[in-house]
Design a protein around this motif. Structure first.
Motif, PDB file in Angstrom:
ATOM      1  N   SER A 127       0.762  -1.183  -0.031  1.00 34.97           N
ATOM      2  CA  SER A 127      -0.095  -0.123  -0.075  1.00 34.97           C
ATOM      3  C   SER A 127       0.929   1.090   0.027  1.00 34.97           C
ATOM      4  O   SER A 127       0.357   2.305  -0.382  1.00 34.97           O
ATOM      5  CB  SER A 127      -0.977  -0.006   1.221  1.00 34.97           C
ATOM      6  OG  SER A 127      -0.011   0.102   2.374  1.00 34.97           O
ATOM      7  N   GLY A 128       2.206   1.288   0.447  1.00 32.14           N
ATOM      8  CA  GLY A 128       3.017   2.453   0.531  1.00 32.14           C
ATOM      9  C   GLY A 128       2.814   3.038   1.989  1.00 32.14           C
ATOM     10  O   GLY A 128       3.165   4.083   2.203  1.00 32.14           O
ATOM     11  N   ARG A 147       2.764   6.804   6.070  1.00 30.40           N
ATOM     12  CA  ARG A 147       1.678   7.686   5.253  1.00 30.40           C
ATOM     13  C   ARG A 147       0.408   7.190   5.521  1.00 30.40           C
ATOM     14  O   ARG A 147      -0.091   6.174   4.620  1.00 30.40           O
ATOM     15  CB  ARG A 147       2.147   7.770   3.738  1.00 30.40           C
ATOM     16  CG  ARG A 147       3.463   8.441   3.576  1.00 30.40           C
ATOM     17  CD  ARG A 147       3.434   8.655   2.038  1.00 30.40           C
ATOM     18  NE  ARG A 147       3.995   7.386   1.400  1.00 30.40           N
ATOM     19  CZ  ARG A 147       4.070   7.156  -0.003  1.00 30.40           C
ATOM     20  NH1 ARG A 147       4.021   8.109  -0.758  1.00 30.40           N
ATOM     21  NH2 ARG A 147       4.252   5.932  -0.426  1.00 30.40           N
ATOM     22  N   PRO A 148      -0.393   7.639   6.637  1.00 29.78           N
ATOM     23  CA  PRO A 148      -1.648   7.026   7.044  1.00 29.78           C
ATOM     24  C   PRO A 148      -2.624   7.003   5.709  1.00 29.78           C
ATOM     25  O   PRO A 148      -3.698   6.341   5.784  1.00 29.78           O
ATOM     26  CB  PRO A 148      -1.910   7.711   8.112  1.00 29.78           C
ATOM     27  CG  PRO A 148      -0.788   8.212   8.822  1.00 29.78           C
ATOM     28  CD  PRO A 148       0.367   8.618   7.733  1.00 29.78           C
ATOM     29  N   ASP A 149      -2.368   8.232   4.946  1.00 30.18           N
ATOM     30  CA  ASP A 149      -3.438   8.227   3.972  1.00 30.18           C
ATOM     31  C   ASP A 149      -3.563   7.007   2.880  1.00 30.18           C
ATOM     32  O   ASP A 149      -4.637   6.930   2.418  1.00 30.18           O
ATOM     33  CB  ASP A 149      -3.170   9.734   3.132  1.00 30.18           C
ATOM     34  CG  ASP A 149      -1.844   9.580   2.095  1.00 30.18           C
ATOM     35  OD1 ASP A 149      -0.877   9.295   3.032  1.00 30.18           O
ATOM     36  OD2 ASP A 149      -2.050   9.845   1.221  1.00 30.18           O
ATOM     37  N   GLY A 191      -4.630  14.308   4.042  1.00 28.80           N
ATOM     38  CA  GLY A 191      -5.868  13.545   3.741  1.00 28.80           C
ATOM     39  C   GLY A 191      -6.492  12.625   4.755  1.00 28.80           C
ATOM     40  O   GLY A 191      -7.328  11.812   4.406  1.00 28.80           O
ATOM     41  N   VAL A 192      -5.824  12.499   6.054  1.00 27.50           N
ATOM     42  CA  VAL A 192      -6.232  11.682   7.224  1.00 27.50           C
ATOM     43  C   VAL A 192      -7.824  12.374   7.703  1.00 27.50           C
ATOM     44  O   VAL A 192      -7.698  13.573   8.178  1.00 27.50           O
ATOM     45  CB  VAL A 192      -5.274  11.563   8.116  1.00 27.50           C
ATOM     46  CG1 VAL A 192      -5.981  10.653   9.227  1.00 27.50           C
ATOM     47  CG2 VAL A 192      -4.081  10.970   7.676  1.00 27.50           C
ATOM     48  N   SER A 193      -8.702  11.673   7.473  1.00 28.26           N
ATOM     49  CA  SER A 193     -10.105  12.384   8.066  1.00 28.26           C
ATOM     50  C   SER A 193     -10.305  12.038   9.427  1.00 28.26           C
ATOM     51  O   SER A 193      -9.624  10.997   9.872  1.00 28.26           O
ATOM     52  CB  SER A 193     -11.144  11.879   7.051  1.00 28.26           C
ATOM     53  OG  SER A 193     -11.396  10.357   7.202  1.00 28.26           O
ATOM     54  N   GLU A 228      -0.339  17.692   8.505  1.00 25.47           N
ATOM     55  CA  GLU A 228      -1.303  17.490   9.573  1.00 25.47           C
ATOM     56  C   GLU A 228      -2.651  18.371   9.811  1.00 25.47           C
ATOM     57  O   GLU A 228      -2.383  19.633   9.482  1.00 25.47           O
ATOM     58  CB  GLU A 228      -0.746  17.444  11.098  1.00 25.47           C
ATOM     59  CG  GLU A 228      -0.444  18.575  11.848  1.00 25.47           C
ATOM     60  CD  GLU A 228       0.604  19.261  11.431  1.00 25.47           C
ATOM     61  OE1 GLU A 228       1.256  20.250  11.961  1.00 25.47           O
ATOM     62  OE2 GLU A 228       1.513  18.553  10.514  1.00 25.47           O
ATOM     63  N   PRO A 229      -3.782  17.859   9.524  1.00 31.19           N
ATOM     64  CA  PRO A 229      -5.026  18.360   9.591  1.00 31.19           C
ATOM     65  C   PRO A 229      -5.300  18.978  11.059  1.00 31.19           C
ATOM     66  O   PRO A 229      -4.608  18.623  11.958  1.00 31.19           O
ATOM     67  CB  PRO A 229      -5.989  17.475   9.255  1.00 31.19           C
ATOM     68  CG  PRO A 229      -5.605  16.131   9.813  1.00 31.19           C
ATOM     69  CD  PRO A 229      -4.136  16.244   9.593  1.00 31.19           C
TER      70      PRO A 229
END
Length: 340
Positions: A127-128, A147-149, A191-193, A228-229
């Motif tokens: 998945s990377g 890269r959690p996204d 992109g981590v929601s 980070e969001p």
């Protein structure tokens, strides 16, 4: 307290036994030091490791294990025990507790540690989600990039990501250079929601923090968070009380300001995704390294794990801190939504 101001190790060479009382033991054929002269000096200055007493210190830890934890199913090889001594600056008591915690973590979380081998994690590796950068930072630290996204929760549970991280740490710590220099973590949260972050709940967070702080013989020198969001500030506010001050002070939130990141990690070692000049990020390279180590991991993690026989407290006792954790969890949802 900083690593530099840690108390002296509780070992004969730093306490009651004078180094002039006995001649240093000869280097046994089972262990050959692979450190450069520069790293030998660094280990002496930062970790209180004295080459002339290295194997005596290892034997002291081995004797303590046999005496205090005779039923602990653990490797007692020189190279293996050195990992724990270096991680705790050759303080025998702290190294012993780390070793016991290391095995206690593995017994207490079978979802992560059962059948732990690279071939069982091909989805994660493909998945990377994680990789290790080809070049170390100026201090010689390997950089673990997360890269959690890249993780799709519907594909596999979050524990699979943790399994891949743990295998990576196990592979990295085999090198004596890493035992001395430590590692750096670079996590990209673009992109981590909120829905994805919710999978990293209090149970998972507490387990992971426990392993990284008290259950694995590795020196984490810095954790750099990029992209980070707003939600991440809420998450970090929840977990920060359970981080040791030394570790908490090594978290750096850069946002989208890559120039801030470059003050710690030079462009020359970073991929172009992070403003670097080291080419494109290539997770396949590290995946190949792990998969090539399949036999080693199968031997270590695919045997039945004993469920008892360990005397003493393997993990920090629960008490007021546990209640503090529960109080923070109760406030988590409102904090997360307010930060999102």
């Amino acid at each position: 307290m900083s690593e530099e101001s840690d108390s002296l190790r509780t070992s004969p060479s730093a306490a009651s036994l004078s180094e002039n009382e006995l001649p240093p033991p000869p280097e046994a054929p089972g262990y050959v030091c692979s450190l450069t002269e520069e790293l030998v000096t660094k280990a002496r200055e930062e970790l209180q490791e004295k080459p002339e007493w290295r194997l005596r210190d290892v034997q002291a830890l081995r004797d303590m294990v046999r005496k205090d934890y005779p039923h602990l199913s653990t490797c007692l090889d020189d190279a293996f025990l050195l990992r724990f001594l270096r991680a705790r600056k050759f303080d025998y008591d702290r190294a012993l507790q780390l070793l016991v915690n290391y095995h206690g973590c593995r017994r207490s979380w079978p979802e992560v540690f059962s059948n732990l081998r690279p071939s069982a994690l091909k989805d994660v590796l493909g998945s990377g989600f994680l990789t290790v950068l080809p070049r170390t930072d100026p201090r010689g630290c390997h950089v673990l990039c997360l890269r959690p996204d890249r993780w799709i929760p519907s594909s596999y549970p979050i524990t699979e990501n943790i399994r891949a991280i743990y295998l990576t740490l196990e592979k990295l710590i085999q090198a004596e250079e890493t035992q001395v220099n430590g590692i750096v973590i670079l996590a990209d949260y673009e992109g981590v929601s909120l829905s994805k972050a919710s999978h990293f709940g209090p149970f998972i967070a507490k387990k992971v923090i426990g392993i990284l702080q008290d259950g694995f013989p590795i020196r984490i020198k810095a954790v750099h968070i990029v992209n980070e969001p707003r939600i991440f500030k809420g998450i970090f506010a929840i977990i920060k009380p359970f981080l040791k001050e030394k570790i908490a002070n090594r978290f750096f939130l850069h946002g989208s300001d890559l120039s801030s990141l470059h003050t710690s990690l030079p462009r020359s070692i970073l991929p172009k995704e992070y403003g670097g000049s080291a080419g494109e990020l290539d997770p396949a390279r590290w995946s190949a390294v792990l998969l090539a180590s399949e036999d080693d991991f199968a031997q270590e993690f695919c045997r039945p794990v004993p469920r008892d026989g360990v005397r003493g407290q393997a993990l920090p006792p629960e008490g007021p801190a546990e209640a503090q954790w529960d109080d923070s969890v109760r406030a988590a949802k409102s904090q997360l939504y307010s930060c999102y």
